[in-house]
Scaffold this active site. Structure first.
Site, PDB file in Angstrom:
ATOM      1  N   GLY A   1       0.825  -1.198   0.000  1.00  0.00           N
ATOM      2  CA  GLY A   1       0.000   0.000   0.000  1.00  0.00           C
ATOM      3  C   GLY A   1       0.856   1.244   0.000  1.00  0.00           C
ATOM      4  N   HIS A   2       1.896   1.229  -0.858  1.00  0.00           N
ATOM      5  CA  HIS A   2       2.773   2.384  -0.967  1.00  0.00           C
ATOM      6  C   HIS A   2       3.585   2.313  -2.259  1.00  0.00           C
ATOM      7  CE1 HIS A   2       5.355  -0.663   1.010  1.00  0.00           C
ATOM      8  NE2 HIS A   2       6.303  -0.138   0.243  1.00  0.00           N
ATOM      9  N   SER A   3       4.309   3.381  -2.508  1.00  0.00           N
ATOM     10  CA  SER A   3       5.247   3.469  -3.620  1.00  0.00           C
ATOM     11  C   SER A   3       6.547   4.048  -3.068  1.00  0.00           C
ATOM     12  CB  SER A   3       4.683   4.400  -4.697  1.00  0.00           C
ATOM     13  OG  SER A   3       5.624   4.615  -5.721  1.00  0.00           O
TER      14      SER A   3
ATOM     15  N   ARG B   1       2.367  -0.592  -4.961  1.00  0.00           N
ATOM     16  CA  ARG B   1       2.246  -2.038  -4.792  1.00  0.00           C
ATOM     17  C   ARG B   1       1.419  -2.382  -3.579  1.00  0.00           C
ATOM     18  NH1 ARG B   1       7.680  -1.648  -3.494  1.00  0.00           N
ATOM     19  NH2 ARG B   1       7.508  -0.116  -5.129  1.00  0.00           N
TER      20      ARG B   1
END
Length: 131
Positions: free
Chosen positions: A47-49, A94
């Site tokens: 839940g991040h980039s 992702r």
């Protein structure tokens, strides 16, 4: 979006398999190693980039899925073989989900932890892709 699954060199003999990551198997020096395990099947991770960091994910045991999002398209990749890994370039959102019982996700990162390298808000991520 190009999904880059990399075959990890493997040595097989009657005693079992040995997978080796060295030299130019992945396109960067590994500066951080961590792994996810005992993730409930209904939970998700990620839940991040990352702005700069590259990551290489391997399902050492069991399976899980990775949703990759470049701001325009989303693709889902199943990881379930310990001799194949997913290279995630910088700037890709992702999420990891659908963990099987006993799944272990190994992550080889190009950099040490740096909170300022993360984008953790999806709306902010989409805005960064338009800039």
């Amino acid at each position: 979006m190009i999904i880059n699954i990399i075959d990890i060199p493997k040595i097989s003999d009657p005693r079992g398999n040995l997978a080796v990551i060295e030299k130019d198997c992945i396109p960067y020096a590994v500066k951080r190693v961590y792994y996810l395990y005992d993730v409930p099947s209904d939970a998700y991770r990620g839940g991040h980039s990352h702005n700069e960091q590259l990551e290489f994910l391997i399902a050492l045991s069991g399976s899980f899925e990775v949703v990759l999002d470049d701001g325009k398209t989303k693709q889902r990749v199943m990881l379930n073989k310990p001799n194949k890994g997913l290279l995630i370039p910088k700037g890709i959102w992702r999420e990891l989900d659908n963990f099987s019982s006993g799944a272990v996700c190994l992550v080889l990162a190009s950099d040490e932890f740096d909170e300022s390298d993360y984008i953790r808000d999806y709306k902010q991520y989409l805005l960064s892709k338009k800039a």
